[in-house]
Structures are given as C-alpha cells and as structure tokens.
Design a protein around this motif. Structure first.
Motif, mmCIF file in Angstrom:
data_model
loop_
_atom_site.group_PDB
_atom_site.id
_atom_site.type_symbol
_atom_site.label_atom_id
_atom_site.label_comp_id
_atom_site.label_asym_id
_atom_site.label_seq_id
_atom_site.Cartn_x
_atom_site.Cartn_y
_atom_site.Cartn_z
ATOM 1 N N ILE A 112 32.129 44.313 33.485
ATOM 2 C CA ILE A 112 31.168 45.166 32.752
ATOM 3 C C ILE A 112 29.739 44.756 33.107
ATOM 4 O O ILE A 112 28.844 45.590 33.206
ATOM 5 C CB ILE A 112 31.368 45.009 31.215
ATOM 6 C CG1 ILE A 112 32.727 45.516 30.796
ATOM 7 C CG2 ILE A 112 30.233 45.647 30.424
ATOM 8 C CD1 ILE A 112 32.770 46.942 30.391
ATOM 9 N N SER A 113 29.552 43.444 33.295
ATOM 10 C CA SER A 113 28.211 42.949 33.652
ATOM 11 C C SER A 113 27.874 43.187 35.110
ATOM 12 O O SER A 113 26.822 42.766 35.575
ATOM 13 C CB SER A 113 28.106 41.453 33.376
ATOM 14 O OG SER A 113 28.437 41.182 32.063
ATOM 15 N N GLY A 114 28.811 43.778 35.856
ATOM 16 C CA GLY A 114 28.506 44.149 37.236
ATOM 17 C C GLY A 114 29.010 43.172 38.288
ATOM 18 O O GLY A 114 28.728 43.341 39.475
ATOM 19 N N GLU A 115 29.760 42.150 37.852
ATOM 20 C CA GLU A 115 30.251 41.176 38.843
ATOM 21 C C GLU A 115 31.398 41.807 39.650
ATOM 22 O O GLU A 115 32.392 42.260 39.084
ATOM 23 C CB GLU A 115 30.760 39.919 38.104
ATOM 24 C CG GLU A 115 31.196 38.798 39.003
ATOM 25 C CD GLU A 115 30.070 38.313 39.922
ATOM 26 O OE1 GLU A 115 29.088 37.778 39.421
ATOM 27 O OE2 GLU A 115 30.201 38.519 41.157
ATOM 28 N N LYS A 116 31.265 41.806 40.978
ATOM 29 C CA LYS A 116 32.305 42.413 41.822
ATOM 30 C C LYS A 116 32.909 41.404 42.788
ATOM 31 O O LYS A 116 33.952 41.668 43.384
ATOM 32 C CB LYS A 116 31.689 43.552 42.650
ATOM 33 C CG LYS A 116 31.236 44.739 41.796
ATOM 34 C CD LYS A 116 31.060 45.981 42.677
ATOM 35 C CE LYS A 116 30.606 47.180 41.866
ATOM 36 N NZ LYS A 116 29.177 47.134 41.529
ATOM 37 N N ASN A 117 32.226 40.276 42.947
ATOM 38 C CA ASN A 117 32.657 39.284 43.931
ATOM 39 C C ASN A 117 33.997 38.658 43.516
ATOM 40 O O ASN A 117 34.091 38.003 42.474
ATOM 41 C CB ASN A 117 31.561 38.217 44.032
ATOM 42 C CG ASN A 117 31.862 37.198 45.097
ATOM 43 O OD1 ASN A 117 32.988 36.726 45.214
ATOM 44 N ND2 ASN A 117 30.849 36.870 45.869
ATOM 45 N N LYS A 118 35.023 38.868 44.346
ATOM 46 C CA LYS A 118 36.372 38.446 43.953
ATOM 47 C C LYS A 118 36.455 36.934 43.764
ATOM 48 O O LYS A 118 37.100 36.453 42.829
ATOM 49 C CB LYS A 118 37.383 38.921 44.998
ATOM 50 C CG LYS A 118 38.813 38.607 44.584
ATOM 51 C CD LYS A 118 39.839 39.269 45.465
ATOM 52 C CE LYS A 118 41.258 38.907 45.034
ATOM 53 N NZ LYS A 118 41.517 37.488 44.904
ATOM 54 N N ALA A 119 35.781 36.191 44.634
ATOM 55 C CA ALA A 119 35.851 34.727 44.518
ATOM 56 C C ALA A 119 35.233 34.258 43.204
ATOM 57 O O ALA A 119 35.772 33.363 42.534
ATOM 58 C CB ALA A 119 35.128 34.082 45.706
#
Ligand code: ATP
Length: 252
Positions: A112-119
């Motif tokens: 929801i906060s926009g984090e997309k980085n899988k690691a």
C-alpha cells in the motif's frame, strides 16, 4: 525519567450525547506492555480505539482531549491517519487475516505504501514473521492461504502484518480472547518477546494475563480511570478500594 512516547490528557469521548469517557489522563513510557483492565462497558476499548483515531470511521462520535504521540498532536487536522495507523498499529480480538496467502497478508501494508522491490518485501515479511514468533511454523508455506492456519497462527500472522509497517506502538484489543489456551499462550509469548522493541497497550479481561505479561496496569470503571501503576503494585497493593474489589473478583 523514561521518555514518554504517548500521553493522553483529559480524554472525553461521546457517543452521540452520551459521555463514555470522563476525562482520562494516562501516559506511556517507550517500550513495554500496559494492560487496560476493568469490567465490561468500563470504556477500555473506547479509549484504546481513540489512540489511533479508529473512531474517525464511526458517525456520531466526538473525541475531546489531548493526545500526543512523540509530542505530535494525533488529532491535528494535518495528521494523515493512514500514516498514523502505521505508527500506531492495531490487532483485534478476532484474528482477521485477509483471504490471501500468508506472504501477501504480511506484505499488504508495505505494498500500500508503494514498495514493489521483491527483495525488500521478502526481507520484511521474514523479519515480521520472525518477530511475531511464527516464522518457523510457516516458512515453507508462505504462499498458502492464511485462512488455512489455526486461530493462534492467524493471530500471530495478524501481529506480523501490523509489525511489517514498523509501528512504534501496537494496540491490542483482547487479542487472545477468541483463542484456545495453547494458542493464547503462544500469542502471549510473542508479545513478551516484543516488549523491548515496541510499546504495547492491551485490553484484557484476564487478570492472570495482565499480571503475567504487563509492566503497567490501568484500571477503568464506568468511563473513569480509577488508577494506573506498576502491575505488581496494582495486583498486590492497589491504592483504591474499587481496584482491590475488582481484582479480587468481587465484581465485574
Ligand atoms: N458504538 C457505540 N455506540 C454507543 N455506545 C457505545 C458504542 N460502543 C460502546 N458504547 C458504550 O460505551 C461504553 C464503553 O464501552 P466499551 O466497549 O469501551 O467498554 P469496554 O470496557 O471495552 O467493555 P468490554 O470489556 O465489554 O469490551 C459502554 O457503555 C458502551 O455501551
């Protein structure tokens, strides 16, 4: 003196015309567990929900008083309540995982906060599940539905989901009341492991639980705070007769 992370002063809360909290003054040191105890209808949940503005979601509720989180006014018009509820997270009585995988439940707030980085997501999911003391039980099944877990496991996933947004305060409204004793014990252990990292405020009907896990206890009755003190003092030598009567099972 320890730093106060949260202070509440002269808290009055109205459901329509009816005043449900009559001027509560209570503050919290950083870290540790405060238990809110008292008979049914004494205002514990009402007070708890005021701390992260959950009443904003209900019509006809008026909240007055001063609420400061690290010196900032929680009820300032400029407060972003989504951000506030990341800092001051909440866990409810009924475990409430979303009908998605364990991984997606815990990653929810970060996405929801926009984090997309899988690691980054992978690491935070693992850290949160470890902090919630459920990693070992689910690490090989992260993509299984959270709804397939036991009640106690679901509640620890709910705690992990709240922890994944890195809150500083966790509000817990009777978090073990719907669980069997073994699961309740696992959740209590989880909370005790978090006490050095987090400030927790827990509403509980279980006097045994309050005395086992909390550092401080606040006793509510009829919308008033009767007394708050170190848990040992409340249970061994309370200042007020009402507190003594309640903890010795004379009412409530
Ligand atoms: N949505 C609401 N509308 C009107 N009155 C309410 C509402 N929620 C709670 N109340 C009233 O406010 C008072 C405090 O209720 P609250 O649920 O905070 O008490 P509690 O100490 O948490 O009780 P319990 O231990 O049974 O959960 C009660 O008199 C209750 O009837």
């Amino acid at each position: 003196m320890a730093e106060k992370i949260l202070t509440t002063e002269n808290v009055r809360l109205y459901y329509g015309e009816k005043e449900a909290l009559h001027g509560i003054n209570l503050d919290y040191d950083k870290f540790g567990i405060t238990a809110l105890i008292g008979p049914s209808g004494s205002g514990k949940s009402t007070y708890l929900r005021a701390l992260n503005r959950m009443h904003d979601l209900t019509d006809n509720v008026t909240v007055n008083g001063t609420f400061l989180f690290k010196g900032q006014d929680i009820y300032a018009p400029s407060t972003d309540t989504v951000e506030l509820r990341k800092d001051i997270g909440m866990v409810f009585q009924q475990p409430n995982p979303f009908p998605f995988s364990i991984y997606d439940n815990v990653a929810f707030g970060m996405r929801i906060s926009g984090e997309k980085n899988k690691a980054v997501l992978d690491e935070m999911v693992e850290t949160s599940l470890k902090q919630a003391a459920i990693w070992n039980e689910v690490k090989d099944d992260l993509h299984k539905s959270a709804l397939s877990l036991s009640g106690g496991q679901q509640q620890r996933v709910s705690i992990a989901r709240a922890l994944a947004t890195s809150p500083e305060i966790l509000l817990l409204d009777e978090p073990t009341a719907a669980l069997d004793p073994v699961s309740a014990h696992a959740v209590e252990n989880t909370l005790m492991q978090l006490r050095d990292k987090l400030t927790m405020i827990i509403v509980t009907h279980s006097m045994a639980q309050a005395s086992r896990i909390s550092d401080r206890t606040a006793f509510f009755m009829n919308g008033d705070l009767i007394e708050a003190n170190d848990t040992k003092k409340i249970f061994l030598d309370p200042d007020k007769k009402e507190t003594q009567d309640y903890i010795s099972g004379r009412f409530g």
